[in-house]
Design a protein around this motif. Structure first.
Motif, PDB file in Angstrom:
ATOM      1  N   PHE A  37       1.216  -1.014  -0.504  1.00  0.00           N
ATOM      2  CA  PHE A  37      -0.197   0.544  -0.245  1.00  0.00           C
ATOM      3  C   PHE A  37       0.847   1.202   0.239  1.00  0.00           C
ATOM      4  O   PHE A  37       1.806   1.279   0.371  1.00  0.00           O
ATOM      5  N   ARG A  38       0.264   2.072  -0.006  1.00  0.00           N
ATOM      6  CA  ARG A  38       0.911   3.222  -0.492  1.00  0.00           C
ATOM      7  C   ARG A  38       0.023   4.828   0.115  1.00  0.00           C
ATOM      8  O   ARG A  38      -1.515   4.824  -0.042  1.00  0.00           O
ATOM      9  N   GLN A  39       0.693   5.502   1.134  1.00  0.00           N
ATOM     10  CA  GLN A  39       0.352   6.794   1.464  1.00  0.00           C
ATOM     11  C   GLN A  39       0.792   8.584   1.223  1.00  0.00           C
ATOM     12  O   GLN A  39       1.922   8.381   1.411  1.00  0.00           O
ATOM     13  N   ALA A  40       0.073   9.432   0.886  1.00  0.00           N
ATOM     14  CA  ALA A  40       0.342  10.227   0.528  1.00  0.00           C
ATOM     15  C   ALA A  40       0.100  11.390   1.358  1.00  0.00           C
ATOM     16  O   ALA A  40      -0.177  10.952   2.271  1.00  0.00           O
ATOM     17  N   PRO A  41       1.336  12.393   1.681  1.00  0.00           N
ATOM     18  CA  PRO A  41       0.961  13.460   2.150  1.00  0.00           C
ATOM     19  C   PRO A  41      -0.897  13.745   2.318  1.00  0.00           C
ATOM     20  O   PRO A  41      -0.671  14.160   1.385  1.00  0.00           O
ATOM     21  N   GLY A  42      -1.209  14.178   3.452  1.00  0.00           N
ATOM     22  CA  GLY A  42      -2.486  14.273   3.330  1.00  0.00           C
ATOM     23  C   GLY A  42      -3.187  13.690   2.665  1.00  0.00           C
ATOM     24  O   GLY A  42      -5.071  13.645   2.235  1.00  0.00           O
ATOM     25  N   LYS A  43      -3.180  12.402   2.460  1.00  0.00           N
ATOM     26  CA  LYS A  43      -4.571  11.407   1.466  1.00  0.00           C
ATOM     27  C   LYS A  43      -4.008  10.092   2.517  1.00  0.00           C
ATOM     28  O   LYS A  43      -3.725   9.993   3.201  1.00  0.00           O
ATOM     29  N   GLU A  44      -5.562   9.115   2.074  1.00  0.00           N
ATOM     30  CA  GLU A  44      -5.933   7.834   2.841  1.00  0.00           C
ATOM     31  C   GLU A  44      -4.183   6.844   1.837  1.00  0.00           C
ATOM     32  O   GLU A  44      -4.423   7.165   0.868  1.00  0.00           O
ATOM     33  N   ARG A  45      -4.504   5.932   3.085  1.00  0.00           N
ATOM     34  CA  ARG A  45      -3.486   4.778   2.537  1.00  0.00           C
ATOM     35  C   ARG A  45      -4.519   4.084   1.114  1.00  0.00           C
ATOM     36  O   ARG A  45      -5.058   3.312   1.572  1.00  0.00           O
ATOM     37  N   ASP A  46      -4.062   3.944   0.492  1.00  0.00           N
ATOM     38  CA  ASP A  46      -4.382   3.268  -0.741  1.00  0.00           C
ATOM     39  C   ASP A  46      -3.623   1.597  -1.179  1.00  0.00           C
ATOM     40  O   ASP A  46      -2.182   1.659  -0.861  1.00  0.00           O
ATOM     41  N   PHE A  47      -4.680   1.173  -1.811  1.00  0.00           N
ATOM     42  CA  PHE A  47      -3.547  -0.363  -2.203  1.00  0.00           C
ATOM     43  C   PHE A  47      -3.059  -0.402  -3.542  1.00  0.00           C
ATOM     44  O   PHE A  47      -2.957   0.781  -4.433  1.00  0.00           O
ATOM     45  N   VAL A  48      -1.880  -0.894  -3.535  1.00  0.00           N
ATOM     46  CA  VAL A  48      -1.045  -1.036  -4.913  1.00  0.00           C
ATOM     47  C   VAL A  48      -0.995  -1.935  -5.350  1.00  0.00           C
ATOM     48  O   VAL A  48      -1.167  -2.108  -6.890  1.00  0.00           O
ATOM     49  N   TYR A  94       5.813   3.927   1.324  1.00  0.00           N
ATOM     50  CA  TYR A  94       5.392   3.432   0.775  1.00  0.00           C
ATOM     51  C   TYR A  94       5.453   1.582   2.055  1.00  0.00           C
ATOM     52  O   TYR A  94       5.691   1.205   2.849  1.00  0.00           O
ATOM     53  N   TYR A  95       4.008   0.858   2.402  1.00  0.00           N
ATOM     54  CA  TYR A  95       4.494   0.009   3.407  1.00  0.00           C
ATOM     55  C   TYR A  95       3.597  -1.572   3.008  1.00  0.00           C
ATOM     56  O   TYR A  95       2.343  -1.585   1.819  1.00  0.00           O
ATOM     57  N   CYS A  96       4.042  -2.498   3.382  1.00  0.00           N
ATOM     58  CA  CYS A  96       3.381  -3.955   2.771  1.00  0.00           C
ATOM     59  C   CYS A  96       3.087  -4.488   3.893  1.00  0.00           C
ATOM     60  O   CYS A  96       3.442  -3.251   5.702  1.00  0.00           O
ATOM     61  N   THR A  97       2.551  -5.464   3.721  1.00  0.00           N
ATOM     62  CA  THR A  97       1.017  -6.263   5.103  1.00  0.00           C
ATOM     63  C   THR A  97       0.767  -7.339   4.902  1.00  0.00           C
ATOM     64  O   THR A  97       1.110  -8.280   3.678  1.00  0.00           O
ATOM     65  N   THR A  98       0.968  -8.457   5.366  1.00  0.00           N
ATOM     66  CA  THR A  98       0.300  -9.671   4.993  1.00  0.00           C
ATOM     67  C   THR A  98      -0.547 -10.196   5.786  1.00  0.00           C
ATOM     68  O   THR A  98      -1.261  -9.729   6.661  1.00  0.00           O
ATOM     69  N   ASN A  99      -0.929 -11.093   5.233  1.00  0.00           N
ATOM     70  CA  ASN A  99      -1.961 -11.699   5.967  1.00  0.00           C
ATOM     71  C   ASN A  99      -2.414 -13.315   5.483  1.00  0.00           C
ATOM     72  O   ASN A  99      -2.046 -13.113   3.998  1.00  0.00           O
ATOM     73  N   GLU A 100      -3.293 -14.471   6.362  1.00  0.00           N
ATOM     74  CA  GLU A 100      -2.874 -15.702   5.391  1.00  0.00           C
ATOM     75  C   GLU A 100      -4.754 -15.198   4.315  1.00  0.00           C
ATOM     76  O   GLU A 100      -4.143 -16.405   3.164  1.00  0.00           O
ATOM     77  N   PHE A 101      -5.395 -14.548   4.074  1.00  0.00           N
ATOM     78  CA  PHE A 101      -6.339 -14.314   2.783  1.00  0.00           C
ATOM     79  C   PHE A 101      -6.113 -13.243   2.327  1.00  0.00           C
ATOM     80  O   PHE A 101      -5.767 -12.376   2.477  1.00  0.00           O
ATOM     81  N   LEU A 102      -5.660 -13.425   0.600  1.00  0.00           N
ATOM     82  CA  LEU A 102      -5.298 -12.510  -0.457  1.00  0.00           C
ATOM     83  C   LEU A 102      -5.943 -11.643  -0.397  1.00  0.00           C
ATOM     84  O   LEU A 102      -6.251 -10.692  -0.111  1.00  0.00           O
ATOM     85  N   GLY A 116       7.084   1.151   7.295  1.00  0.00           N
ATOM     86  CA  GLY A 116       7.136   1.827   5.624  1.00  0.00           C
ATOM     87  C   GLY A 116       8.492   2.847   5.325  1.00  0.00           C
ATOM     88  O   GLY A 116       9.101   3.081   5.689  1.00  0.00           O
ATOM     89  N   THR A 117       8.498   2.603   3.910  1.00  0.00           N
ATOM     90  CA  THR A 117       9.643   4.017   3.393  1.00  0.00           C
ATOM     91  C   THR A 117       9.020   5.036   2.487  1.00  0.00           C
ATOM     92  O   THR A 117       8.106   4.174   1.623  1.00  0.00           O
ATOM     93  N   GLN A 118      10.039   5.193   2.728  1.00  0.00           N
ATOM     94  CA  GLN A 118       9.426   6.537   1.825  1.00  0.00           C
ATOM     95  C   GLN A 118       9.947   6.295  -0.099  1.00  0.00           C
ATOM     96  O   GLN A 118      11.307   6.419  -0.042  1.00  0.00           O
ATOM     97  N   VAL A 119       8.748   6.554  -1.055  1.00  0.00           N
ATOM     98  CA  VAL A 119       9.516   6.946  -2.379  1.00  0.00           C
ATOM     99  C   VAL A 119       9.536   8.443  -2.739  1.00  0.00           C
ATOM    100  O   VAL A 119       8.383   8.753  -3.104  1.00  0.00           O
ATOM    101  N   THR A 120      10.171   9.492  -3.526  1.00  0.00           N
ATOM    102  CA  THR A 120      10.379  10.158  -3.801  1.00  0.00           C
ATOM    103  C   THR A 120       9.738  11.024  -5.437  1.00  0.00           C
ATOM    104  O   THR A 120      11.673  10.358  -5.271  1.00  0.00           O
ATOM    105  N   VAL A 121      10.136  10.754  -6.274  1.00  0.00           N
ATOM    106  CA  VAL A 121      10.264  10.775  -7.072  1.00  0.00           C
ATOM    107  C   VAL A 121       9.608  12.257  -7.872  1.00  0.00           C
ATOM    108  O   VAL A 121       8.678  13.130  -7.643  1.00  0.00           O
ATOM    109  N   SER A 122      10.710  12.911  -8.644  1.00  0.00           N
ATOM    110  CA  SER A 122      10.994  14.680  -8.828  1.00  0.00           C
ATOM    111  C   SER A 122      10.698  14.705 -10.364  1.00  0.00           C
ATOM    112  O   SER A 122      10.846  13.543 -11.245  1.00  0.00           O
ATOM    113  N   SER A 123      10.447  15.613 -10.986  1.00  0.00           N
ATOM    114  CA  SER A 123      10.212  15.753 -11.481  1.00  0.00           C
ATOM    115  C   SER A 123      10.840  16.665 -12.347  1.00  0.00           C
ATOM    116  O   SER A 123      11.767  17.220 -12.261  1.00  0.00           O
TER     117      SER A 123
END
Length: 123
Positions: A37-48, A94-102, A116-123
């Protein structure tokens, strides 16, 4: 107790590539589904992306389909997210997660998360 440790984040230019990793410990990694999953500043955590225990089934968010690849190495208890053709809008923690059920991994319904680990993409 399940422990997940992400690594590999950093700063990259738009159009570049980066691979983040998540090392798991504390239980039988090879029998559990994994996801990112990933979470940008001010936004919810979203599935990747998510991957089944065997690696035979994968799912991706529409926003990353065709650019990101999720994979796993059960011998190393590690899941990877290869990110290509990166865009500034991919900037997030970017966050990883795990569970018995996909299915539960896909909706972020697991209690197990990395720090989490920060990924920053510059333009």
């Amino acid at each position: 107790q399940v422990q997940l440790v992400e690594s590999g984040g950093g700063l990259v230019q738009a159009g570049g590539s980066l691979r983040v990793s998540c090392a798991a410990s504390g239980r039988t990694f090879s029998s559990y589904a994994m996801g990112w999953f990933r979470q940008a500043p001010g936004k919810e955590r979203d599935f990747v992306a998510a991957i089944s225990w065997s690696g035979g089934t994968t799912y991706y968010a529409d926003s990353v389909k065709g650019r990101f690849i999720i994979s796993r190495d059960n011998a190393k208890n590690t899941v990877y997210l290869q990110m290509n053709s990166l865009k500034p809008e991919d900037t997030a923690v970017y966050y990883c997660t795990t569970n018995e059920f996909l299915s539960r991994v896909r909706v972020g319904g697991s209690p197990y998360w990395g720090q989490g680990t920060q990924v920053t993409v510059s333009s």
